[in-house]
Design a protein around this motif. Structure first.
Motif, PDB file in Angstrom:
ATOM      1  N   VAL A  54     -12.860 -21.487  29.729  1.00  0.00           N
ATOM      2  CA  VAL A  54     -11.478 -21.144  29.370  1.00  0.00           C
ATOM      3  C   VAL A  54     -11.251 -21.352  27.876  1.00  0.00           C
ATOM      4  O   VAL A  54     -10.656 -20.498  27.192  1.00  0.00           O
ATOM      5  CB  VAL A  54     -10.478 -21.980  30.199  1.00  0.00           C
ATOM      6  N   ASN A  55     -11.701 -22.466  27.329  1.00  0.00           N
ATOM      7  CA  ASN A  55     -11.530 -22.722  25.904  1.00  0.00           C
ATOM      8  C   ASN A  55     -12.244 -21.689  25.045  1.00  0.00           C
ATOM      9  O   ASN A  55     -11.783 -21.341  23.946  1.00  0.00           O
ATOM     10  CB  ASN A  55     -12.050 -24.118  25.545  1.00  0.00           C
ATOM     11  N   LEU A  56     -13.363 -21.179  25.545  1.00  0.00           N
ATOM     12  CA  LEU A  56     -14.174 -20.261  24.752  1.00  0.00           C
ATOM     13  C   LEU A  56     -13.661 -18.829  24.783  1.00  0.00           C
ATOM     14  O   LEU A  56     -13.578 -18.170  23.747  1.00  0.00           O
ATOM     15  CB  LEU A  56     -15.628 -20.302  25.239  1.00  0.00           C
ATOM     16  N   VAL A  57     -13.289 -18.320  25.972  1.00  0.00           N
ATOM     17  CA  VAL A  57     -12.978 -16.892  26.078  1.00  0.00           C
ATOM     18  C   VAL A  57     -11.546 -16.586  26.495  1.00  0.00           C
ATOM     19  O   VAL A  57     -11.140 -15.433  26.512  1.00  0.00           O
ATOM     20  CB  VAL A  57     -13.957 -16.179  27.042  1.00  0.00           C
ATOM     21  N   ASP A  58     -10.750 -17.595  26.878  1.00  0.00           N
ATOM     22  CA  ASP A  58      -9.336 -17.416  27.194  1.00  0.00           C
ATOM     23  C   ASP A  58      -9.103 -16.318  28.239  1.00  0.00           C
ATOM     24  O   ASP A  58      -8.392 -15.352  27.999  1.00  0.00           O
ATOM     25  CB  ASP A  58      -8.561 -17.092  25.907  1.00  0.00           C
ATOM     26  N   PRO A  59      -9.667 -16.429  29.442  1.00  0.00           N
ATOM     27  CA  PRO A  59      -9.485 -15.384  30.468  1.00  0.00           C
ATOM     28  C   PRO A  59      -8.108 -15.469  31.113  1.00  0.00           C
ATOM     29  O   PRO A  59      -7.469 -16.523  31.133  1.00  0.00           O
ATOM     30  CB  PRO A  59     -10.580 -15.704  31.475  1.00  0.00           C
ATOM     31  N   GLN A  60      -7.662 -14.330  31.675  1.00  0.00           N
ATOM     32  CA  GLN A  60      -6.428 -14.330  32.452  1.00  0.00           C
ATOM     33  C   GLN A  60      -6.622 -15.036  33.791  1.00  0.00           C
ATOM     34  O   GLN A  60      -5.679 -15.600  34.342  1.00  0.00           O
ATOM     35  CB  GLN A  60      -5.968 -12.888  32.708  1.00  0.00           C
ATOM     36  N   LYS A  61      -7.827 -14.982  34.326  1.00  0.00           N
ATOM     37  CA  LYS A  61      -8.107 -15.579  35.632  1.00  0.00           C
ATOM     38  C   LYS A  61      -9.538 -16.084  35.644  1.00  0.00           C
ATOM     39  O   LYS A  61     -10.436 -15.472  35.037  1.00  0.00           O
ATOM     40  CB  LYS A  61      -7.898 -14.561  36.750  1.00  0.00           C
ATOM     41  N   VAL A  62      -9.743 -17.187  36.356  1.00  0.00           N
ATOM     42  CA  VAL A  62     -11.089 -17.700  36.608  1.00  0.00           C
ATOM     43  C   VAL A  62     -11.306 -17.697  38.119  1.00  0.00           C
ATOM     44  O   VAL A  62     -10.571 -18.355  38.862  1.00  0.00           O
ATOM     45  CB  VAL A  62     -11.281 -19.128  36.063  1.00  0.00           C
ATOM     46  N   VAL A  63     -12.308 -16.952  38.561  1.00  0.00           N
ATOM     47  CA  VAL A  63     -12.671 -16.887  39.968  1.00  0.00           C
ATOM     48  C   VAL A  63     -13.857 -17.817  40.190  1.00  0.00           C
ATOM     49  O   VAL A  63     -14.835 -17.765  39.443  1.00  0.00           O
ATOM     50  CB  VAL A  63     -13.047 -15.451  40.385  1.00  0.00           C
ATOM     51  N   VAL A  64     -13.767 -18.671  41.192  1.00  0.00           N
ATOM     52  CA  VAL A  64     -14.877 -19.565  41.530  1.00  0.00           C
ATOM     53  C   VAL A  64     -15.284 -19.301  42.976  1.00  0.00           C
ATOM     54  O   VAL A  64     -14.439 -19.264  43.876  1.00  0.00           O
ATOM     55  CB  VAL A  64     -14.496 -21.043  41.364  1.00  0.00           C
ATOM     56  N   THR A  65     -16.574 -19.104  43.194  1.00  0.00           N
ATOM     57  CA  THR A  65     -17.063 -18.773  44.528  1.00  0.00           C
ATOM     58  C   THR A  65     -18.526 -19.182  44.638  1.00  0.00           C
ATOM     59  O   THR A  65     -19.080 -19.791  43.730  1.00  0.00           O
ATOM     60  CB  THR A  65     -16.859 -17.268  44.816  1.00  0.00           C
ATOM     61  N   GLY A  66     -19.156 -18.870  45.741  1.00  0.00           N
ATOM     62  CA  GLY A  66     -20.571 -19.165  45.932  1.00  0.00           C
ATOM     63  C   GLY A  66     -20.814 -20.018  47.166  1.00  0.00           C
ATOM     64  O   GLY A  66     -19.885 -20.521  47.803  1.00  0.00           O
ATOM     65  N   ASP A  67     -22.086 -20.200  47.497  1.00  0.00           N
ATOM     66  CA  ASP A  67     -22.421 -20.921  48.716  1.00  0.00           C
ATOM     67  C   ASP A  67     -22.217 -22.422  48.576  1.00  0.00           C
ATOM     68  O   ASP A  67     -22.326 -23.160  49.561  1.00  0.00           O
ATOM     69  CB  ASP A  67     -23.862 -20.613  49.150  1.00  0.00           C
ATOM     70  N   GLY A  68     -21.874 -22.904  47.373  1.00  0.00           N
ATOM     71  CA  GLY A  68     -21.541 -24.307  47.183  1.00  0.00           C
ATOM     72  C   GLY A  68     -20.051 -24.544  47.027  1.00  0.00           C
ATOM     73  O   GLY A  68     -19.639 -25.586  46.494  1.00  0.00           O
ATOM     74  N   ILE A  69     -19.244 -23.606  47.528  1.00  0.00           N
ATOM     75  CA  ILE A  69     -17.803 -23.694  47.333  1.00  0.00           C
ATOM     76  C   ILE A  69     -17.181 -24.870  48.084  1.00  0.00           C
ATOM     77  O   ILE A  69     -16.011 -25.234  47.854  1.00  0.00           O
ATOM     78  CB  ILE A  69     -17.126 -22.360  47.751  1.00  0.00           C
ATOM     79  N   ALA A  70     -17.950 -25.536  48.946  1.00  0.00           N
ATOM     80  CA  ALA A  70     -17.447 -26.722  49.648  1.00  0.00           C
ATOM     81  C   ALA A  70     -17.040 -27.825  48.687  1.00  0.00           C
ATOM     82  O   ALA A  70     -16.316 -28.751  49.072  1.00  0.00           O
ATOM     83  CB  ALA A  70     -18.501 -27.251  50.629  1.00  0.00           C
ATOM     84  N   VAL A  71     -17.464 -27.737  47.428  1.00  0.00           N
ATOM     85  CA  VAL A  71     -17.048 -28.740  46.452  1.00  0.00           C
ATOM     86  C   VAL A  71     -15.528 -28.825  46.369  1.00  0.00           C
ATOM     87  O   VAL A  71     -14.958 -29.902  46.148  1.00  0.00           O
ATOM     88  CB  VAL A  71     -17.675 -28.449  45.069  1.00  0.00           C
ATOM     89  N   PHE A  72     -14.833 -27.712  46.592  1.00  0.00           N
ATOM     90  CA  PHE A  72     -13.372 -27.732  46.549  1.00  0.00           C
ATOM     91  C   PHE A  72     -12.779 -28.373  47.799  1.00  0.00           C
ATOM     92  O   PHE A  72     -11.663 -28.890  47.763  1.00  0.00           O
ATOM     93  CB  PHE A  72     -12.819 -26.316  46.366  1.00  0.00           C
ATOM     94  N   GLU A  73     -13.519 -28.336  48.894  1.00  0.00           N
ATOM     95  CA  GLU A  73     -13.036 -28.975  50.110  1.00  0.00           C
ATOM     96  C   GLU A  73     -12.951 -30.491  49.942  1.00  0.00           C
ATOM     97  O   GLU A  73     -12.022 -31.130  50.456  1.00  0.00           O
ATOM     98  CB  GLU A  73     -13.964 -28.618  51.276  1.00  0.00           C
TER      99      GLU A  73
END
Length: 380
Positions: free
Chosen positions: A314-333
């Protein structure tokens, strides 16, 4: 080899026809006048173009709608998504995942097949066999897209897989080989870049010009879209974030980096932190769900690492949205709070609030990304 049975291939459409089709594909049903305005075409020219697209079965005329308080009602043009189909393929070291999608990258069929070997000829033969089988079921199959972990560059003769560690490949002209074996156009791209492009057109990033996608799981990947275009970099290596240092006191990764993202966030690192002989990633997830303190601590550390990565992007490219996904998405759980706390600590003080979109994951998404890549390659 087999023949397509459609009237005209999408890659044979004129640039203006492709541009008009693309407007409806990305933005949904539109009146002719609006398409003409967006493409800076006269209404007469646009009428001829859309008539051809309707004749080809790619667009359909919908209901008539009053678009303003004054003026004539407008007939809406809609995408006929089922008019063409695309084969998406994801290759791992031992398995071929395939989906067939329509023009909106919506899956209509899928399969999973073990690879007989990692030999290039055997893998190409499997892809051709799958394409032949699906073409019999979906005669409007017009293109193949392949997502593969590794470094892929685009050459004049087609996509070249410079290196794929999972398949132990070096300098494989996969695009040309599959095109020759199937008779269909074939696009090949790094799997994270293909997923980013597909999410940009058909998923969480639809209608957004600047976005980032981060994948977590067996590995860590990052794809970027800037000014409406995927960012590849001068050497097709943009988004290499897996060895950014996130904790100088952290463990070592396989390359002996101390405290890099890979040492804390990838699935294998979480298993290592769990310190139970014979356990795999699913075991750690189960243990965390059961309240195991060591498993939860491993995910907490992973969450902190992910927060640092997101903040860095985010600091580097200033996106409107950051999508996070993948088979390790349980980290958010288990560590959602840790991710967001670490993110907030590392963000620039003047940064805009991050639009963080956490997506559920199914492995077939990699294959769908291949199909999305095929669609995008023909139309972009």
């Amino acid at each position: 080899m087999f023949r397509r049975v459609t009237n005209i291939a999408i890659d044979e459409l004129s640039p203006a026809m492709r541009a008009a089709l693309l407007e409806v594909l990305i933005h949904g049903e539109l009146p002719r006048a609006e398409i003409a305005r967006r493409l800076h075409l006269s209404r007469a020219s646009l009428t001829r173009i859309t008539r051809s697209l309707v004749d080809e079965g790619l667009l359909a005329e919908g209901e008539t709608r009053l678009m303003a308080q004054t003026g004539r009602p407008s007939e809406m043009l809609q995408l006929r998504a089922s008019a063409r189909h695309f084969l998406g393929v994801k290759l791992t070291g031992d398995t071929l995942y395939a989906v067939v999608t329509d023009l909106r990258a919506q899956p209509v069929a899928s399969l999973e097949r073990a690879l007989p070997s990692r030999e290039v000829a055997d893998v190409v033969a499997e892809i051709a066999d799958v394409a032949r089988m699906f073409a019999a079921e979906h005669p409007s199959l017009v293109s193949v897209g392949i997502a593969i972990a590794g470094q892929v560059v685009q050459t004049r003769d087609g996509a070249l897989v410079q290196r794929s560690a999972f398949l132990d490949w070096t300098d494989v002209p996969l695009g040309a080989l599959v095109r020759e074996a199937t008779g269909l156009p074939c696009a090949v791209e790094n799997d994270v870049q293909a997923l980013t492009a597909t999410e940009h057109w058909f998923g969480a990033g639809a209608g957004i010009d600047d976005m980032a996608l981060i994948t977590v799981g067996v590995g860590i990947g990052c794809g970027l879209v800037a000014n409406g275009r995927p960012l590849e970099g001068a050497h097709a290596r943009s988004g290499q974030i897996s060895h950014l240092i996130v904790d100088e006191a952290g463990p070592h990764c396989g390359l002996r980096h101390r405290g890099c993202a890979s040492s804390m966030l990838v699935n294998a690192s979480i298993v290592n932190a769990y310190r139970q002989p014979g356990a795999d990633y699913d075991d750690v997830v189960s243990a965390a769900r059961a309240g195991d303190a060591i498993a939860l601590a491993a995910f907490e550390d992973a969450g902190r690492a992910l927060g640092v990565l997101i903040a860095t992007v985010v600091n580097l490219v200033d996106p409107q949205k950051v999508v996070v996904t993948g088979d390790g998405i349980a980290v958010f759980e288990f560590a959602d709070d840790a991710v967001r706390r670490s993110l907030a600590e590392r963000l620039d003080k003047d940064a805009a609030e991050v639009d963080l979109d956490v997506r559920t994951w199914d492995f077939s998404e990699w294959a769908r990304a291949g199909a999305g890549l095929a669609i995008r390659t023909l139309l972009a």
